[in-house]
Every structure is written in structure tokens, then in C-alpha cells.
Design a protein around this motif. Structure first.
Motif, PDB file in Angstrom:
ATOM      1  N   ILE A 292      -4.721  10.067  -8.015  1.00 17.66           N
ATOM      2  CA  ILE A 292      -4.860   8.136  -8.014  1.00 17.66           C
ATOM      3  C   ILE A 292      -2.635   8.631  -8.247  1.00 17.66           C
ATOM      4  CG2 ILE A 292      -4.882   7.645 -10.152  1.00 17.66           C
ATOM      5  CD1 ILE A 292      -5.309   4.746  -9.941  1.00 17.66           C
ATOM      6  N   ASN A 293      -2.929   7.200  -6.865  1.00 17.98           N
ATOM      7  CA  ASN A 293      -1.246   7.805  -6.765  1.00 17.98           C
ATOM      8  C   ASN A 293      -1.223   6.016  -6.303  1.00 17.98           C
ATOM      9  OD1 ASN A 293       0.169   7.103  -3.884  1.00 17.98           O
ATOM     10  ND2 ASN A 293      -2.275   7.967  -3.295  1.00 17.98           N
ATOM     11  N   SER A 294       0.572   5.730  -6.280  1.00 21.04           N
ATOM     12  CA  SER A 294       1.057   4.781  -6.306  1.00 21.04           C
ATOM     13  C   SER A 294       2.461   4.830  -5.702  1.00 21.04           C
ATOM     14  CB  SER A 294       0.732   3.436  -7.127  1.00 21.04           C
ATOM     15  OG  SER A 294       1.742   2.296  -6.508  1.00 21.04           O
ATOM     16  N   MET A 295       2.886   5.291  -5.020  1.00 24.33           N
ATOM     17  CA  MET A 295       4.146   6.252  -4.840  1.00 24.33           C
ATOM     18  C   MET A 295       5.288   5.395  -4.468  1.00 24.33           C
ATOM     19  SD  MET A 295       3.193   9.274  -6.083  1.00 24.33           S
ATOM     20  CE  MET A 295       4.827  10.261  -5.755  1.00 24.33           C
ATOM     21  N   GLY A 296       4.733   4.029  -3.486  1.00 23.06           N
ATOM     22  CA  GLY A 296       5.459   3.234  -2.602  1.00 23.06           C
ATOM     23  C   GLY A 296       6.442   3.845  -1.921  1.00 23.06           C
ATOM     24  N   LEU A 297       5.621   4.779  -0.693  1.00 25.23           N
ATOM     25  CA  LEU A 297       6.402   5.219  -0.249  1.00 25.23           C
ATOM     26  C   LEU A 297       8.243   5.802   0.028  1.00 25.23           C
ATOM     27  CD1 LEU A 297       5.764   2.813   2.757  1.00 25.23           C
ATOM     28  CD2 LEU A 297       4.555   5.767   3.000  1.00 25.23           C
ATOM     29  N   PRO A 298       8.149   6.549  -1.111  1.00 21.32           N
ATOM     30  CA  PRO A 298       9.547   6.286  -1.331  1.00 21.32           C
ATOM     31  C   PRO A 298       9.708   7.843  -0.307  1.00 21.32           C
ATOM     32  CG  PRO A 298       8.214   8.188  -2.795  1.00 21.32           C
ATOM     33  CD  PRO A 298       7.814   7.168  -2.308  1.00 21.32           C
ATOM     34  N   ASN A 299      11.181   7.631   0.219  1.00 21.23           N
ATOM     35  CA  ASN A 299      11.238   8.118   1.427  1.00 21.23           C
ATOM     36  C   ASN A 299      12.930   8.477   1.664  1.00 21.23           C
ATOM     37  OD1 ASN A 299      11.385   6.887   4.449  1.00 21.23           O
ATOM     38  ND2 ASN A 299      10.603   5.737   2.974  1.00 21.23           N
TER      39      ASN A 299
ATOM     40  N   LEU B  10       0.984   7.133  12.893  1.00 22.26           N
ATOM     41  CA  LEU B  10       1.461   5.740  12.532  1.00 22.26           C
ATOM     42  C   LEU B  10       0.378   6.019  11.223  1.00 22.26           C
ATOM     43  CD1 LEU B  10       2.632   3.223  13.144  1.00 22.26           C
ATOM     44  CD2 LEU B  10       1.312   3.000  14.558  1.00 22.26           C
ATOM     45  N   ASN B  11       1.459   5.576  10.043  1.00 22.80           N
ATOM     46  CA  ASN B  11       0.128   5.105   8.907  1.00 22.80           C
ATOM     47  C   ASN B  11      -0.080   3.359   8.943  1.00 22.80           C
ATOM     48  OD1 ASN B  11      -0.302   4.983   6.396  1.00 22.80           O
ATOM     49  ND2 ASN B  11       0.757   5.641   5.021  1.00 22.80           N
ATOM     50  N   LEU B  12      -1.234   3.610   9.548  1.00 22.30           N
ATOM     51  CA  LEU B  12      -1.872   2.115   9.115  1.00 22.30           C
ATOM     52  C   LEU B  12      -2.298   1.940   7.835  1.00 22.30           C
ATOM     53  CD1 LEU B  12      -3.249   1.773  12.784  1.00 22.30           C
ATOM     54  CD2 LEU B  12      -0.977   1.184  12.044  1.00 22.30           C
ATOM     55  N   SER B  13      -2.253   2.053   7.403  1.00 18.72           N
ATOM     56  CA  SER B  13      -3.040   2.725   5.693  1.00 18.72           C
ATOM     57  C   SER B  13      -2.804   2.607   4.745  1.00 18.72           C
ATOM     58  CB  SER B  13      -4.236   3.593   6.131  1.00 18.72           C
ATOM     59  OG  SER B  13      -4.113   4.759   6.797  1.00 18.72           O
ATOM     60  N   CYS B  14      -1.267   2.651   4.333  1.00 21.31           N
ATOM     61  CA  CYS B  14      -0.822   2.340   2.897  1.00 21.31           C
ATOM     62  C   CYS B  14      -0.928   1.712   1.780  1.00 21.31           C
ATOM     63  CB  CYS B  14       0.567   2.727   3.327  1.00 21.31           C
ATOM     64  SG  CYS B  14       1.236   2.660   1.664  1.00 21.31           S
ATOM     65  N   PRO B  15      -1.806   1.985   0.621  1.00 19.45           N
ATOM     66  CA  PRO B  15      -2.179   0.951  -0.223  1.00 19.45           C
ATOM     67  C   PRO B  15      -1.484   0.544  -1.033  1.00 19.45           C
ATOM     68  CG  PRO B  15      -3.180   3.266  -0.686  1.00 19.45           C
ATOM     69  CD  PRO B  15      -1.965   3.320   0.253  1.00 19.45           C
ATOM     70  N   ASN B  16      -0.102   1.335  -1.054  1.00 20.74           N
ATOM     71  CA  ASN B  16       0.855   1.159  -2.473  1.00 20.74           C
ATOM     72  C   ASN B  16       1.911  -0.010  -2.226  1.00 20.74           C
ATOM     73  OD1 ASN B  16      -1.024   2.372  -3.108  1.00 20.74           O
ATOM     74  ND2 ASN B  16       0.066   4.353  -2.810  1.00 20.74           N
ATOM     75  N   LEU B  17       1.804  -1.036  -1.556  1.00 25.86           N
ATOM     76  CA  LEU B  17       2.706  -2.084  -0.821  1.00 25.86           C
ATOM     77  C   LEU B  17       2.431  -3.313  -2.428  1.00 25.86           C
ATOM     78  CD1 LEU B  17       3.354  -1.209   2.338  1.00 25.86           C
ATOM     79  CD2 LEU B  17       4.650  -0.494   0.477  1.00 25.86           C
TER      80      LEU B  17
ATOM     81  N   ILE C   6      -9.159  10.055   6.479  1.00 24.26           N
ATOM     82  CA  ILE C   6      -8.849   9.341   5.857  1.00 24.26           C
ATOM     83  C   ILE C   6      -7.801   8.943   5.101  1.00 24.26           C
ATOM     84  CG2 ILE C   6     -11.414   7.871   5.658  1.00 24.26           C
ATOM     85  CD1 ILE C   6     -11.246   8.837   3.094  1.00 24.26           C
ATOM     86  N   ASN C   7      -6.625   8.090   5.215  1.00 19.44           N
ATOM     87  CA  ASN C   7      -5.938   8.047   3.850  1.00 19.44           C
ATOM     88  C   ASN C   7      -6.589   7.427   2.541  1.00 19.44           C
ATOM     89  OD1 ASN C   7      -3.004   7.415   2.058  1.00 19.44           O
ATOM     90  ND2 ASN C   7      -2.529   6.695   4.538  1.00 19.44           N
ATOM     91  N   SER C   8      -5.567   7.788   1.040  1.00 24.24           N
ATOM     92  CA  SER C   8      -6.231   7.338   0.301  1.00 24.24           C
ATOM     93  C   SER C   8      -7.239   6.257  -0.014  1.00 24.24           C
ATOM     94  CB  SER C   8      -5.184   7.274  -1.382  1.00 24.24           C
ATOM     95  OG  SER C   8      -4.588   6.376  -1.225  1.00 24.24           O
ATOM     96  N   LEU C   9      -8.277   5.990  -0.885  1.00 24.41           N
ATOM     97  CA  LEU C   9      -9.659   4.616  -1.180  1.00 24.41           C
ATOM     98  C   LEU C   9      -8.208   3.811  -1.731  1.00 24.41           C
ATOM     99  CD1 LEU C   9     -11.850   6.648   0.166  1.00 24.41           C
ATOM    100  CD2 LEU C   9     -13.319   5.315  -2.047  1.00 24.41           C
TER     101      LEU C   9
ATOM    102  N   THR D 141       5.414  14.604   7.997  1.00 25.34           N
ATOM    103  CA  THR D 141       6.707  14.618   6.929  1.00 25.34           C
ATOM    104  C   THR D 141       5.958  13.526   6.551  1.00 25.34           C
ATOM    105  OG1 THR D 141       7.145  12.862   8.734  1.00 25.34           O
ATOM    106  CG2 THR D 141       8.507  15.151   9.028  1.00 25.34           C
ATOM    107  N   LYS D 142       6.799  12.753   5.099  1.00 29.22           N
ATOM    108  CA  LYS D 142       6.143  11.950   4.320  1.00 29.22           C
ATOM    109  C   LYS D 142       6.564  10.262   5.441  1.00 29.22           C
ATOM    110  CE  LYS D 142       6.048   8.632   0.612  1.00 29.22           C
ATOM    111  NZ  LYS D 142       4.766   8.555   0.350  1.00 29.22           N
ATOM    112  N   SER D 143       5.242   9.641   5.305  1.00 32.63           N
ATOM    113  CA  SER D 143       5.489   8.429   6.352  1.00 32.63           C
ATOM    114  C   SER D 143       7.336   7.999   5.723  1.00 32.63           C
ATOM    115  CB  SER D 143       4.580   7.058   5.651  1.00 32.63           C
ATOM    116  OG  SER D 143       3.509   8.141   5.975  1.00 32.63           O
TER     117      SER D 143
HETATM  118  O1  DOR Z   1      -1.296   6.696  -0.915  1.00 29.70           O
HETATM  119  C1  DOR Z   1      -0.979   6.277  -0.672  1.00 29.70           C
HETATM  120  N1  DOR Z   1       0.979   7.200  -1.504  1.00 29.70           N
HETATM  121  N2  DOR Z   1      -1.090   6.366   0.850  1.00 29.70           N
HETATM  122  C2  DOR Z   1      -0.074   6.280   1.610  1.00 29.70           C
HETATM  123  O2  DOR Z   1       0.088   5.459   3.113  1.00 29.70           O
HETATM  124  C3  DOR Z   1       1.396   6.727   1.718  1.00 29.70           C
HETATM  125  C4  DOR Z   1       1.912   6.736  -0.516  1.00 29.70           C
HETATM  126  C5  DOR Z   1       2.777   6.286  -1.029  1.00 29.70           C
HETATM  127  O3  DOR Z   1       3.722   6.435  -0.526  1.00 29.70           O
HETATM  128  O4  DOR Z   1       2.792   5.069  -1.990  1.00 29.70           O
END
Ligand code: DOR
Length: 310
Positions: A68-75, A124-131, A191-194, A44-46
Motif C-alpha cells: 500500500i502506498n500514498s507517496m504523493g508524487l515525490p519527484n 501520461l499518468n491519468l491515475s495517481c490515487p494519492n493526491l 494498471i496503476n495501483s487500486l 521515470t518517476k511521474s
Molecule cells: O500508486 C501510486 N503512487 N500511483 C501513482 O500514480 C503515484 C504514486 C504516488 O507518488 O503517490
């Protein structure tokens, strides 16, 4: 008969290929489509405690080399996902991805998940890069991770795996593996995204995504060599009973084969799943089976981890 099933610490998965968290797995409809697909499991989406709209658009861009993404955890918030899991009727394994905005929020989410039954494991996502800049990537703070895992395994007794950011230095791989090896970690996804890539539109002389001045997480083909290396390093340094799920730049059955050869027990598809949709799973299964046939392998265990070196 060629068997591409796998086993993640007792979770039986009929095909080793599943979606990566974040890709078409946020809404009820998307989760239903994955449930009915040939994806071996559904991730599922984080999620966070409360629903989130995420960052301003444009927040995703792709080119032939990746994304490339910077979604910011929409959920839709933890309660939606727990509720979906309660009422689903499917035997397919579900991994519930969680990504609290703070350690405290992660504890809150885990306490909720602790009393729910219908999921096979947490990722458990320990790696979100977009906050925000002030929110560091937890996976890069070794002492925080250590304390966090120590505390959470005091009360969280169900299957829990972790999704890691990419590491680049041998010392960091060993350090992270040393920490993880102390705990009953169910699996490791890498891995999560770079983090902190940038893509440019020369016509507009501008970045291509809005949030964070254009910086975002890089996924897809460009990151495959790094992702493979992370799988290989963790395969070498983690306890042998911690399975690895590989993720990063998988586009073909050959890519899947490479991950298993490096030691992955299963793989996840992100950027390519977004490009191609649900048919990607049938195609990759077919391509992987063709390779195994040509090599006379009947299952993944014939070659898993058996990468040759000079
Ligand atoms: O690349 C990512 N984008 N990795 C994450 O863990 C979160 C996601 C997002 O929602 O920004």
C-alpha cells in the motif's frame, strides 16, 4: 534462440520486462542503475512542474500479499528529468512519466517535453490515487479525459501513451477504449495501483500509513487478477495498433507469461522490483525463457493475446 524482445509502436525493446513508474526511478542514481540493468526500458518517476517532497511518512507498507502506498508524487521536477534525458548516453528506450497536479499543469509539462528530444515517449499518468480528496483520479472522469486528450493532441505531436487506473465494469472499459481509439495514442499501460485500500496493524489498532487517514493505492500480488482483466478487456476493445503494457502483481516469469497471453506487448514491475531490486529483471527473464523453451515458443508473438476461453 529465444527472443523476448518486443516493439511498442516502433520503439524496439530488447526485453519485454521493465520497471513500473515510481519504483526506484526518481533520482539520478536510480535511473542510472536502471539504465545499466537488464530492464528492457526505463520508466521515470511521474513528475510535476516543480520538485515535490511528497506526503508524510510512513507512506509505504508491504506484506506478503502486496503493498500500500500514498507517496504523493515525490519527484525532482520536470527540468531534472529532461536534463537527465539530454545528457544520458544509452540506447535503451526511456519513457518519461508525467503527472501534473491539474490539467493546466499537464499542458505546461507537455509543452516543455515537446521541445526536448532525447526520450522515446511520454507515459501520461491519468491515475495517481494519492493526491487530496478534491483531486479526482482523472482516468475516472470520462468527459474530462475526452476534452484533455482533444486539446493536448492539438499541440503535442510526439509519442504519448497513457497510464490508466483499474476499471471494473465492462461499460467503463468500452467507454475508455472508445475515447482512446479516437487519438494517436502510442500505448496504454494498465494498471496503476487500486485506489483507496486500507491496511491495519492490530497491535496498534491503527492504519499503517500516515497520509489520507491510512487510505492508499494497493499494488503487488493481490491486484494481479484485476490487472490481467484490464489488459484483457483493453486488448479486446482498443484499436489493434495500440500496444498494451501490463502492470500489477508480477512476481515470477509465469506472471509475465500470463500478461502476454492476455494481450500485453510488455510488462512493468512495481512492488516486486522494490522488494528485490535490480536482480529482479535477470530472474524474470530467465524464468520467462524457461517457460517459452518448455512450450517450444521462440518469441512472444507465438502466444501474445491467444488466451483460450471456454
Ligand atoms: O500508486 C501510486 N503512487 N500511483 C501513482 O500514480 C503515484 C504514486 C504516488 O507518488 O503517490
Amino acid at each position: 534462440k529465444i527472443d523476448i524482445s518486443t516493439n511498442i509502436n516502433g520503439i524496439k525493446i530488447s526485453s519485454c520486462i521493465m520497471n513500473a513508474s515510481g519504483i526506484l526511478c526518481c533520482t539520478e542514481k536510480e535511473l542510472y542503475n536502471l539504465m545499466m540493468s537488464s530492464s528492457g526500458a526505463v520508466v521515470t518517476k511521474s513528475c510535476t512542474i516543480k520538485p515535490r517532497k511528497g506526503n508524510l511518512k510512513p507512506r509505504y507498507f508491504e506484506w506478503k500479499g502486496g503493498s500500500i502506498n500514498s507517496m504523493g508524487l515525490p519527484n525532482l521536477g520536470i527540468d531534472f528529468y529532461l536534463n537527465f534525458l539530454e545528457k544520458k548516453n544509452s540506447k535503451k528506450p526511456f519513457l518519461l512519466s508525467i503527472s501534473g497536479l491539474s490539467i493546466e499543469e499537464n499542458y505546461l509539462i507537455l509543452r516543455k517535453a515537446n521541445i526536448s528530444s532525447n526520450m522515446n515517449a511520454i507515459e501520461l499518468n491519468l491515475s495517481c490515487p494519492n493526491l487530496l480528496e478534491k483531486d479526482k483520479i482523472l482516468g475516472y472522469d470520462f468527459s474530462k479525459i475526452s476534452d484533455f486528450l482533444e486539446n493536448l493532441f492539438q499541440f503535442y505531436k510526439k509519442p504519448l501513451g497513457v497510464k490508466l487506473p483499474p476499471y471494473f465494469e465492462d461499460f467503463h472499459f468500452r467507454k475508455m477504449a472508445f475515447i482512446l481509439n479516437k487519438y494517436p495514442i502510442y500505448f496504454v499501460t494498465c494498471i496503476n495501483s487500486l485506489p483507496n485500500g486500507i491496511c491495519i496493524d492490530i497491535n496498534k489498532e491503527s492504519v499503517v500509513i500516515h497520509p489520507k487517514k491510512g487510505f492508499g493505492g494497493i499494488g503487488g500480488l493481490s491486484i494481479k487478477p484485476f490487472a490481467l482483466a484490464n489488459v484483457r478487456k483493453f486488448y479486446t476493445y482498443l484499436r489493434k495498433d495500440i500496444p498494451i503494457i501490463g502492470c500489477g502483481g508480477i512476481c515470477t516469469g509465469k506472471d509475465v507469461f500470463e500478461y502476454i497471453l492476455c494481450g500485453a506487448s510488455a510488462v512493468q514491475i512495481g512492488t516486486q522490483f522494490l522488494k528485490e531490486g535490480i536482480p529482479v529483471f535477470d530472474r524474470l527473464i530467465k524464468e520467462l525463457i524457461t517457460i517459452l523453451k518448455n512450450k517450444n515458443y521462440s518469441s512472444l508473438n507465438s502466444f501474445k493475446g491467444k488466451l483460450n476461453v471456454f
